[in-house]
Motif scaffolding. Structure first.
Motif, mmCIF file in Angstrom:
data_model
loop_
_atom_site.group_PDB
_atom_site.id
_atom_site.type_symbol
_atom_site.label_atom_id
_atom_site.label_comp_id
_atom_site.label_asym_id
_atom_site.label_seq_id
_atom_site.Cartn_x
_atom_site.Cartn_y
_atom_site.Cartn_z
ATOM 1 N N LEU A 1 48.940 48.644 42.710
ATOM 2 C CA LEU A 1 47.675 47.931 42.899
ATOM 3 C C LEU A 1 47.025 48.334 44.222
ATOM 4 C CD1 LEU A 1 48.843 44.383 41.727
ATOM 5 C CD2 LEU A 1 47.240 45.859 40.519
ATOM 6 N N LEU A 2 47.857 48.512 45.235
ATOM 7 C CA LEU A 2 47.313 48.822 46.561
ATOM 8 C C LEU A 2 46.796 50.259 46.644
ATOM 9 C CD1 LEU A 2 49.868 46.950 48.881
ATOM 10 C CD2 LEU A 2 47.569 46.245 48.216
ATOM 11 N N THR A 3 47.333 51.142 45.804
ATOM 12 C CA THR A 3 46.776 52.500 45.781
ATOM 13 C C THR A 3 45.580 52.569 44.846
ATOM 14 O OG1 THR A 3 48.325 53.069 44.024
ATOM 15 C CG2 THR A 3 48.975 53.684 46.254
ATOM 16 N N GLY A 4 45.322 51.491 44.112
ATOM 17 C CA GLY A 4 44.181 51.466 43.206
ATOM 18 C C GLY A 4 44.438 52.143 41.869
ATOM 19 N N ARG A 5 45.673 52.586 41.632
ATOM 20 C CA ARG A 5 45.962 53.258 40.356
ATOM 21 C C ARG A 5 45.966 52.263 39.189
ATOM 22 N NH1 ARG A 5 49.721 56.581 43.296
ATOM 23 N NH2 ARG A 5 51.376 55.113 42.844
ATOM 24 N N VAL A 6 46.332 51.028 39.472
ATOM 25 C CA VAL A 6 46.291 50.002 38.443
ATOM 26 C C VAL A 6 45.294 48.939 38.894
ATOM 27 C CG1 VAL A 6 47.609 48.196 37.259
ATOM 28 C CG2 VAL A 6 48.684 50.415 37.740
ATOM 29 N N GLN A 7 44.448 48.496 37.961
ATOM 30 C CA GLN A 7 43.421 47.506 38.267
ATOM 31 C C GLN A 7 43.814 46.156 37.675
ATOM 32 O OE1 GLN A 7 40.540 47.969 40.037
ATOM 33 N NE2 GLN A 7 41.149 50.091 40.491
ATOM 34 N N LEU B 1 46.855 38.444 50.987
ATOM 35 C CA LEU B 1 45.563 38.059 51.568
ATOM 36 C C LEU B 1 44.927 39.202 52.354
ATOM 37 C CD1 LEU B 1 46.387 34.438 52.826
ATOM 38 C CD2 LEU B 1 44.850 35.061 50.948
ATOM 39 N N HIS B 2 45.758 40.022 53.001
ATOM 40 C CA HIS B 2 45.202 40.975 53.965
ATOM 41 C C HIS B 2 45.377 42.439 53.613
ATOM 42 C CE1 HIS B 2 44.321 37.662 56.614
ATOM 43 N NE2 HIS B 2 45.562 37.240 56.526
ATOM 44 N N ALA B 3 46.169 42.760 52.591
ATOM 45 C CA ALA B 3 46.416 44.185 52.329
ATOM 46 C C ALA B 3 45.189 44.827 51.686
ATOM 47 C CB ALA B 3 47.626 44.344 51.421
ATOM 48 N N PRO B 4 44.778 45.983 52.212
ATOM 49 C CA PRO B 4 43.621 46.675 51.639
ATOM 50 C C PRO B 4 44.010 47.479 50.401
ATOM 51 C CG PRO B 4 44.434 47.874 53.557
ATOM 52 C CD PRO B 4 45.315 46.669 53.398
ATOM 53 N N LEU C 1 43.095 43.292 48.260
ATOM 54 C CA LEU C 1 43.654 42.815 46.988
ATOM 55 C C LEU C 1 43.176 41.390 46.698
ATOM 56 C CD1 LEU C 1 45.428 43.796 44.739
ATOM 57 C CD2 LEU C 1 47.438 43.014 45.999
ATOM 58 N N SER C 2 42.968 40.635 47.790
ATOM 59 C CA SER C 2 42.522 39.253 47.596
ATOM 60 C C SER C 2 41.133 39.199 46.952
ATOM 61 C CB SER C 2 42.528 38.501 48.928
ATOM 62 O OG SER C 2 41.826 39.235 49.894
ATOM 63 N N ASP C 3 40.315 40.227 47.180
ATOM 64 C CA ASP C 3 38.996 40.262 46.526
ATOM 65 C C ASP C 3 39.161 40.414 45.012
ATOM 66 O OD1 ASP C 3 37.687 40.171 49.015
ATOM 67 O OD2 ASP C 3 38.012 42.330 49.265
ATOM 68 N N HIS C 4 40.098 41.285 44.627
ATOM 69 C CA HIS C 4 40.359 41.496 43.194
ATOM 70 C C HIS C 4 40.886 40.208 42.559
ATOM 71 C CE1 HIS C 4 40.708 46.152 43.486
ATOM 72 N NE2 HIS C 4 39.952 45.674 44.456
ATOM 73 N N LEU C 5 41.713 39.520 43.326
ATOM 74 C CA LEU C 5 42.311 38.275 42.835
ATOM 75 C C LEU C 5 41.220 37.211 42.636
ATOM 76 C CD1 LEU C 5 45.228 37.512 42.271
ATOM 77 C CD2 LEU C 5 45.413 36.690 44.616
ATOM 78 N N ARG C 6 40.319 37.147 43.597
ATOM 79 C CA ARG C 6 39.225 36.177 43.526
ATOM 80 C C ARG C 6 38.394 36.398 42.253
ATOM 81 N NH1 ARG C 6 37.640 33.758 48.185
ATOM 82 N NH2 ARG C 6 39.846 33.991 48.583
ATOM 83 N N ARG C 7 38.074 37.675 41.987
ATOM 84 C CA ARG C 7 37.288 37.972 40.784
ATOM 85 C C ARG C 7 38.051 37.611 39.513
ATOM 86 N NH1 ARG C 7 35.432 42.482 43.561
ATOM 87 N NH2 ARG C 7 36.881 43.912 42.573
ATOM 88 N N PHE C 8 39.353 37.878 39.539
ATOM 89 C CA PHE C 8 40.216 37.560 38.398
ATOM 90 C C PHE C 8 40.116 36.069 38.075
ATOM 91 C CE2 PHE C 8 44.355 36.720 36.404
ATOM 92 C CZ PHE C 8 44.528 37.827 35.578
#
Lengths: 274, 993
Positions: free
Chosen positions: A41-47, A77-80, A88-95
Motif C-alpha cells: 500500500l505504501l509503495t502504491g502498488r495496491v490501492q 496516520l503519518h506514513a506517506p 495512507l490516512s487520506d486513502h483510509l478517509r476516502r474509503f
C-alpha cells in the motif's frame, strides 16, 4: 466480475491473524480475499479503493511497545504513499466516506480506537476512548460470552443475540475519555458487544469480564454501523472444532458463531455496495 | 541534545502495572508497600525541535485518554521512594527501537545511527522504605543488574523542578579495531590459560591439536600467500572454539566411551549419537520400508517428516538453560524466538505453526538461603514464563503443549525447553522443500537484526558450568517484531525463488551459520567489516561470533541479489551482502580487505579430536521403604493433587496464546469449565482438510535417581501415551530427544563423572531399545551437558533429564478425544496392568522415600494397546481418555471427574494388578502404559471386543452426583470426596502465579 465482494487484510509489522481472517472471509462468501503487506500500500502498488471491506487483524503491531497499537496507529496516520503526495490516512478517509466496511479485531480494534476511527462520535475522527491494561495486569487467553445490542446500527451483528468467542489480550480494558462519552455510546447503541455471563447478561465480574472494561464493553461501532471493532476473535471460531468443548457438545453446529459477523458483512456489501 | 519525556497516568486512572508490581514485590520479597505507581520515560537523543518532541510526546508516546506527558520536567509526586530502571548501554531496548521508528514517520526522515531513543520505567513507591530496602527491591525484583541499571532517590532528595537527570545509555567505544596474534608455541599450562581466560572452553587435547596445526610448516606456507604469519589470529581461535564447542559439536555424544556395567561387562561405544540415536532411526526406517515417513533427519536445523502429499512437517526442540539462569526473562524470550528460527531455517524455509514449552524449576516457594549468583526460583519462574509469553504471543505462534516439572536441584540450573513446529511445501519450484544447497558463487547475505556484543560466547559459555566468571555478554534479549518482519519477508522471497539456501544464526553466530552452509561448496570469503552493527567498536572476532538475535544467513545467487535486497528494504528488513561462497577449501574472513582468518574447512569441521570417556555403573543399593498402610487415602489424594508436579498450571497456560492461527482443535485446557489438564494438543494446519497434527511429550527426571534406563523408557512411553490418548496415530509418529545432563566428564570438580557418564549410556540404550520397539524414529534433538552450578564448595547438579517430544498425525481430527468424562452412566475402563512400581513416585516423594521399584515399560503389550485404542477412536467408541502418570490411578480418576463435572464410582477390586498389592500401591503406583477410558454403554461390546485378550478392566461408572468414590478391598469406601474439593486442592497452589 464487477459484482464481486472484495476484502483486504492488511498485514506486516506484527499482525498475526491475517491467515485465519482470510479463511473466515472466504467461508463467509467474499469473492476476493487478499492479504496485503502494508508495504504494497505504501509503495502504491495496491490501492485500498479497489476493496469494499478492510480487515485489521489481531497481532502485536510493533510489539505494542508504545502501548497496544500505538506505533501502528502512528504509522497509518503519518506514513506517506510513494509518489502520490498523499498519506495512507487520506486513502483510509476516502474509503470511509464511500461507505465501505472496516472491522478491527483485537489489535486491529486497538488500532481503530487509537486512530480515532472508533467510536467516532459525532463523526469526529479523534481518540475518544482507549484500550489499556487488563485489571489483572496480565495477558489472558480465555473464551467469553458476548451479549449483542439488538438496537445497534452495527451491520456486523444484525440478527445476533449473543456469541461465544476467545479473547487473547493483555490490553483490552476500555476506558472512555469522559462519562459523557460512555453515556453517548449507550444511548446511541454503539457499545454493541458486552462481556456477559453464560446467560448473556452483561457483567463486570472477572473472569466473565476478563479485563474490567467500562460498561463491560467488548466491541464498538460508529454511528454508521459500518466501522466496527472488538477485542474477542471472531475469526477464531468459524468451525465447530475450534470451540473449546466440541468433544463434549455433539449438537454444536458445523459453522462457528464468529463466522456470523463476516457473513453479515458480506451480505451487507452485496446488498448496499455492489 | 537529549530530551527527557515522562509519560504518566492521569489522576483516577488505575495503574494495573503498578498494582501488579506491588503485589509481586510482596510475594517475591515479602515487602509490603502501600502503593506503587509507574511512569514511562523516553530519553530522546536526537536533533529535534521542541515542537517535534512535543508532537512525539503527545502522539505515539502517550495515550490522550489516560496519560499525560511532560517534557524536561518531572511528573513524580506523592511518593516515598523513587526507583528508575533503564537498560545498560548496548542491551536490546525494544521499546526504544519502536519509539525511534515512530519518530521517523512524524519527522518524515529516518533517525541517524548516532541518534537514538532509550526507555526506562520509573516506580514511585509509597511505604516505609529506606535506601537499603529500596536497593533490595531494585536488585531483587524491578531490575537485573546484568542488563539494567537503576537510580534510587528518596522523596527528600528529589529535585522537584528538574527531576531525574537526563542520562543517555549510548555505547561509547574508544577501542581501536585490532586483530591480535596469539603464540601457541607455549607450555600446556599456558595453553589452558589461553583457553580459560578467553572463554574458549577448549580442553588441553584440543588446544594441542590447534597448536600442532599452527606450527605445521604447510600451514604457514598457505597463510603467507594471504598475508598472514604463522601465529593464529584471535578471529581464528574464536572461530575454532565456536565450531568445536560442546554446544555445536556435541563432543560428549560423539565421544568414545568405555562402559562398564558394574557387573563385569564392558563395551566400547563409538559415539552415543551414532550408535543409539542415528542407529535407532536407521533401523526403524528400514523396518517401516515403504511406510517410512522421515524426510530429513539430523542434518538440518530441525527434523522433517511427511504430513501429506503437499506438505511436510518440521519440528525442533531446544534448550536455553544457562542464559535463563542469569536473566530469566531475556533468556527464555531468546529461547523461544531462537527456536522459531530453527524450523524456519530448515530446508528452504517453513511457516511456523506452534510452540511447545517445558520448564524445570525449583519450588517457587523455596525459603532457604540461596548460594551466590543464583536467582530465587520464584523470580526464575516469573521471568521465564513472561519471556516465553512475550516471545510466543508476539510472534503469533500459539503455545499448545507444555509442562512444568519441579525438583529442588533445578535451583542450580533451571531447564527451559522450547519447541517449534512448522509446515513446508513438500515441493518448492520442483524440488523437495526440505532440500537446500548453496552453490559456488552464491552471495552470503545476512538478514534481520544487527550485530552487537550481545550473546558473545554464548556457545562456549553454555558448554561450561555456571561459575563466578560467567560472562554477562552471554545474556541477550530477543526482539520478536524484528524477527516477525524478517519471516514475513523471507516467506515471500522463498516463494519467488530468490535464494538457494537458508540457515539460522544461532549459537556461534556467523562463524557457525556461514561455516556450516559453506560445507556445500567447500569454502567462503566473507568481509566482516560489511556487517551492519548496532554500535561501533566491535572487534572482527566479535562480529564473527556474536549471537545477536533475529538473523538468518542466506545463499543468494548473484542474479537475484538486487531483487532480494530491494524487497527486504521495502518490508523494513535489513539485508546485507557479506561475501561469497567459494570452492577454495578455506574458511576465509577479511576486515577492510585484509585477511584476518584463513583456516582449511576440513580442519574447522573435522579437526576436533574425539573425546574419550570412562563410564562405570554402580548399584547404589536402593531399597523399598517399609511403612504402615495409610489411614486416610482421601487426604493423601488431596495432598498429591496439590503437589507442584501435579497441580493445575492454568495460570501459566492462560498467559500463552494457545489458539492464534485458529488451528488448535484440542487445546491445553479442556472440560466442562475449560480448565481440565489436556494430555496432548491437536492442530489443524490446513483449513481445507481434517488431517491433524498431534503433539505431546514425556519427562520424568525423578526416575533417574534409581535408573536412567527406566527414566528414558518411561519418558518415551509417557510421550506416546499422551499422544495416543487424544487420537494420535501410533504408526505415524516421530520423536525428539532433548538431553539435559550434569557434567559426565570425570575431573577434580566432578569426581562422580564416570557414574554420570554411565547414567548417560543407560539412557541412550533405553532410547534405542524403546524407539525401535515402538517404531518411533528420532528426527532431531539436542543435548545440553553442563547443567551444574559450582561456586566455592557448593555444587548443585540437576537430575539427569530427558524431554521426549513426539509429533505425528491423525487422519481425521474430528475423531479427537479429550480427557474429561462426558456423561453419567458411561463405563470407566482402566487399560494396562498396575504393578508394585512406586519407586521415584510422587507418593513416595511426598513421604520422603525414593524406593527401588521404578516403573518398567513393556513396549510390546503397550504398543498393542495403543493400536487398539487408535482403532476404538477411529470407530468413535470412546467418550474420554486420560493417561495415568504422576500420582497414578487416584489422581487420574480425580482429574477426569472434576474436568468433566461428574462423579465417578469405582472399585479397586476390579483393577487388574500384580498379586498382593496394597490398596495405596494400587491407588498411587505409577506403572506405565496405562490409560483411563470412558465408554457409553451402547459401545460396551464393540469396545471390549477390540481389547479382547488384553489387560482391560471395567472398574466403575461415571455418576451424576459430583462425588469420587473408590471402594477398597474390604468393600468399604476408601475415598469419598466431592469433585469440587478435589478440584480446589488441585487448583489452589499455583492459582495466583
Amino acid at each position: 466480475m464487477s459484482k464481486q465482494v472484495k476484502a483486504i487484510i492488511i498485514a506486516g509489522n506484527g499482525t498475526n491473524c491475517e491467515r485465519e481472517t482470510a479463511h473466515a472471509l472466504t467461508l463467509a462468501g467474499a469473492d476476493v480475499v487478499h492479504i496485503v503487506h502494508i508495504s504494497e500500500l505504501l509503495t502504491g502498488r495496491v490501492q485500498l479503493s479497489t476493496y469494499h471491506f478492510l480487515n485489521l487483524a489481531g497481532g502485536f503491531l510493533d510489539g505494542d511497545d508504545l502501548g497496544s497499537a500505538k506505533a501502528g496507529a502512528n504509522r497509518l496516520l503519518h506514513a506517506p504513499v510513494s509518489g502520490s503526495g498523499e498519506h495512507l490516512s487520506d486513502h483510509l478517509r476516502r474509503f470511509i466516506e464511500e461507505g465501505k466496511l472496516i472491522m478491527g479485531v483485537c489489535n486491529g480494534f486497538q488500532l481503530m480506537v487509537k486512530m480515532g476511527l472508533l467510536p467516532a462520535l459525532n463523526g469526529e475522527f479523534r481518540q475518544q476512548v482507549t484500550l489499556t491494561f487488563n485489571d489483572n495486569g496480565r495477558f489472558e487467553d480465555r473464551w467469553v460470552y458476548l451479549k449483542a445490542d439488538s438496537q445497534s446500527p452495527c451491520v456486523f451483528t444484525r440478527g445476533l443475540d449473543g456469541i461465544y468467542l476467545p479473547v487473547r489480550h493483555g490490553e483490552g480494558k476500555l476506558v472512555a475519555d469522559s462519562p459523557q462519552i460512555l453515556d453517548d455510546l449507550e444511548a446511541r447503541h454503539l457499545s454493541v458487544l458486552k462481556y456477559s455471563t453464560a446467560e448473556y447478561v452483561p457483567t463486570m465480574d472477572y473472569p466473565a469480564n476478563p479485563n474490567g472494561s467500562a460498561a463491560a464493553i467488548a466491541g464498538l461501532c460508529d454511528e454508521s454501523g459500518r466501522l466496527f471493532g472488538l477485542m474477542p476473535h471472531p475469526e477464531a471460531y468459524v468451525h465447530r472444532t475450534q470451540h473449546p468443548r466440541w468433544t463434549r457438545e455433539p449438537k454444536l453446529p458445523e459453522a462457528g458463531m464468529g463466522l456470523w459477523l463476516y457473513q453479515n458483512a458480506v451480505r451487507f456489501i452485496r446488498r448496499e455496495l455492489l | 541534545m537529549a530530551w527527557r519525556i515522562e509519560v504518566g497516568l492521569k489522576d483516577g486512572v488505575r495503574d494495573a502495572r503498578g498494582e501488579r508490581v506491588r503485589r509481586e514485590i510482596a510475594e517475591h520479597l515479602g515487602i509490603h508497600l502501600e502503593g506503587v505507581r509507574t511512569i514511562d520515560v523516553y530519553t530522546v537523543d536526537a536533533d529535534l525541535s521542541r515542537e517535534q518532541v512535543k508532537a512525539a510526546a503527545e502522539g505515539p508516546f502517550s495515550d490522550p485518554v489516560i496519560q499525560h506527558a511532560a517534557i524536561g520536567s518531572p511528573l513524580a509526586e506523592d511518593f516515598d521512594m523513587l526507583i528508575e530502571v533503564g537498560f545498560r548501554p548496548g542491551v536490546t531496548d525494544n521499546v526504544g527501537r519502536t519509539a525511534k521508528e515512530a519518530l521517523r514517520y512524524l519527522l518524515g526522515r529516518p533517525l541517524d545511527d548516532d541518534e537514538g531513543v532509550y526507555t526506562s520505567v520509573q516506580y514511585l513507591l509509597r511505604g516505609r522504605i529506606d535506601g537499603e530496602l529500596a536497593e533490595r527491591i531494585a536488585s531483587g525484583f524491578l531490575g537485573n543488574g546484568l542488563i539494567q541499571r537503576w537510580e534510587i532517590i528518596p522523596a527528600a532528595d528529589f529535585d522537584r523542578s528538574r527531576g531525574v537527570p537526563v542520562s543517555v545509555p549510548r555505547v561509547v567505544s574508544n577501542s581501536e579495531i585490532r586483530v591480535q596474534h596469539i603464540d601457541l608455541n607455549v607450555s600446556d599450562d599456558e595453553l589452558m590459560r589461553i583457553s580459560r581466560e578467553g572463554v574458549l572452553a577448549l580442553n588441553l587435547e584440543e588446544m594441542r591439536c590447534i597448536q600442532a596445526f599452527a606450527s605445521n610448516p604447510a600451514t604457514t606456507r598457505a597463510r603467507q600467500a594471504v598475508g598472514l604469519d604463522g601465529l593464529l589470529t584471535d578471529v581464528e581461535l574464536e572461530a575454532l572454539a565456536q565450531t568445536w564447542s560442546e554446544h555445536c559439536k556435541h563432543k560428549i555424544f560423539a565421544a568414545r566411551i568405555e562402559y562398564d556395567d558394574g557387573q563385569g561387562n564392558r563395551e566400547t561405544i563409538d559415539s552415543l549419537f551414532k550408535t543409539f540415536i542415528v542407529g535407532a532411526t536407521r533401523k526403524i526406517r528400514q523396518d517401516k520400508g515403504a511406510g517410512d515417513f522421515c524426510l530429513s533427519v539430523f542434518k538440518d536445523n530441525a527434523g522433517v517428516i511427511r504430513f501429506n502429499d503437499e506438505w511436510s512437517l518440521v519440528f525442533k526442540v531446544e534448550t536455553h538453560n544457562s542464559p535463563s539462569a542469569l536473566d530469566p526473562y531475556g533468556g527464555a524470550l531468546t529461547g523461544i524466538v531462537g527456536v522459531n528460527r530453527d524450523p524456519f531455517g530448515t530446508g528452504m524455509g517453513a511457516r511456523l505453526l506452534f510452540n511447545t514449552d517445558v520448564f524445570c524449576f525449583a519450588s517457587p516457594f523455596y525459603d532457604q538461603p540461596l548460594p551466590p549468583r543464583l536467582l530465587h526460583p520464584r523470580r526464575i519462574f516469573e521471568g521465564v514464563v513472561e519471556g516465553v509469553e512475550h516471545g510466543g504471543n508476539k510472534s503469533g505462534v500459539p503455545t499448545v503443549n507444555g509442562s512444568i516439572v519441579f525438583d529442588p536441584r533445578f535451583a542450580g540450573k533451571p531447564l527451559v525447553y522450547c519447541g517449534t513446529a512448522a509446515l513446508m511445501p513438500a515441493l518448492l519450484h520442483g524440488q523437495p522443500g526440505h532440500v537446500k544447497k548453496a552453490l559456488t558463487g552464491d552471495r552470503i547475505v545476512m538478514v534481520g537484526g544487527r550485530i552487537g556484543k550481545d550473546g558473545i560466547h554464548g556457545a562456549t559459555f553454555s558448554s561450561e558450568e555456571l561459575h563466578e566468571g560467567s560472562p554477562v555478554t552471554a545474556v541477550q534479549i530477543g526482539d520478536p517484531i524484528t524477527q516477525k518482519r524478517m519471516f514475513d519477508f523471507l516467506l515471500i522471497a522463498r516463494d519467488r525463488g530468490l535464494y538457494n539456501s537458508i540457515t539460522d544464526n544461532g549459537a556461534g553466530g556467523l562463524s557457525s551459520s556461514v561455516g556450516e552452509m559453506a560445507e556445500d561448496t567447500g569454502g567462503f570469503k566473507m568481509h566482516l567489516d560489511r556487517a551492519p552493527l548496532k554500535y561501533p567498536g566491535l572487534q572482527p572476532w566479535e562480529i564473527l561470533i556474536s549471537e545477536a538475535q533475529e538473523r538468518m544467513t542466506l545463499a543468494v545467487p548473484p542474479k537475484h541479489v538486487a531483487e532480494f535486497v530491494a524487497l527486504a528494504a521495502e518490508m523494513d528488513v535489513e539485508a546485507t551482502d557479506l561475501g561469497q561462497f567459494t570452492d577454495s577449501g578455506y574458511y576465509h574472513c577479511l576486515y577492510d580487505d585484509e585477511t584476518v582468518c584463513y583456516l582449511p574447512m576440513d580442519f574447522v569441521h573435522d579437526g576436533v579430536p574425539q573425546l574419550v570417556l570412562k563410564a562405570r555403573w554402580e548399584d547404589r543399593g536402593h531399597r523399598e521403604p517399609v511403612f504402615p498402610r495409610p489411614q486416610n487415602p482421601g487426604a493423601i489424594l488431596k495432598v498429591l493433587l496439590g503437589r507442584l508436579n501435579i497441580c493445575s498450571k492454568e495460570s501459566v497456560v492462560r498467559r500463552y496464546d494457545h489458539e492464534v492461527q485458529g488451528a488448535t482443535v484440542l487445546k491445553p485446557l479442556v472440560g466442562v469449565a475449560n480448565d481440565g489438564p489436556a494430555d496432548a494438543a491437536m492442530i489443524r494446519p490446513l483449513p481445507d482438510s481434517f488431517e491433524g497434527i498431534v503433539v505431546a511429550h514425556g519427562i520424568c527426571p525423578r526416575y533417574s535417581d534409581i535408573d536412567t534406563y527406566d527414566m528414558m523408557a518411561c519418558a518415551i512411553d509417557e510421550g506416546l501415551r499422551n499422544y495416543v490418548a487424544v487420537g494420535g496415530d501410533v504408526n505415524h509418529v516421530a520423536g525428539l530427544d532433548n538431553f539435559c545432563w550434569c557434567d559426565p566428564v570425570q575431573s577434580d570438580r566432578t569426581p562422580d563423572g564416570e557414574f554420570k557418564a554411565a547414567q548417560l549410556v543407560r539412557a541412550n540404550k533405553a532410547l534405542y531399545d524403546y524407539c525401535v520397539a515402538f517404531g518411533v524414529p528420532l528426527i532431531s534433538g539436542k543435548d545440553s551437558m553442563k547443567n551444574d552450578y559450582q561456586i566455592g564448595d557448593t555444587k548443585i547438579s540437576i537430575p539427569p533429564t530427558v524431554l521426549f517430544s513426539v509429533i505425528g498425525k491423525t487422519e481425521d481430527l474430528r475423531k479427537g478425544v479429550t480427557m474429561d468424562v462426558k456423561c453419567p452412566g458411561d463405563l470407566v475402563y482402566l487399560l494396562g496392568e498396575t504393578r508394585n512400581e512406586l519407586g521415584g513416585s510422587e507418593y513416595y516423594d511426598m513421604l520422603g522415600y525414593l524406593g527401588a521399584r521404578v516403573p518398567k515399560v513393556d513396549a510390546k503389550t503397550a504398543l498393542k494397546r495403543y493400536r487398539s485404542l487408535n482403532a476404538a477412536q477411529k470407530q468413535s467408541l470412546i467418550a474420554s481418555c486420560h493417561d495415568l502418570s504422576d500420582g497414578g490411578l487416584a489422581v487420574a480418576l480425580a482429574e477426569k471427574a472434576f474436568a468433566g463435572g461428574f462423579g465417578i464410582d469405582t472399585d479397586l477390586r476390579k483393577v487388574a494388578a500384580e498379586e498382593g498389592l496394597r490398596e495405596d500401591t494400587l491407588l498411587f503406583s505409577e506403572s506405565q502404559s496405562r490409560l483411563l477410558v470412558t465408554v457409553t454403554p451402547a459401545h460396551q461390546s464393540a469396545f471390549e471386543a477390540l481389547f479382547a485378550g488384553q489387560c482391560c478392566s471395567l472398574i466403575g461408572e461415571v455418576r451424576a452426583d459430583r462425588e469420587l468414590r473408590i471402594t477398597g478391598f474390604e468393600g468399604a469406601l476408601l475415598i469419598n470426596a466431592t469433585i469440587d474439593e478435589l478440584k480446589e486442592a488441585w487448583q489452589a497452589p499455583l492459582r495466583e502465579m
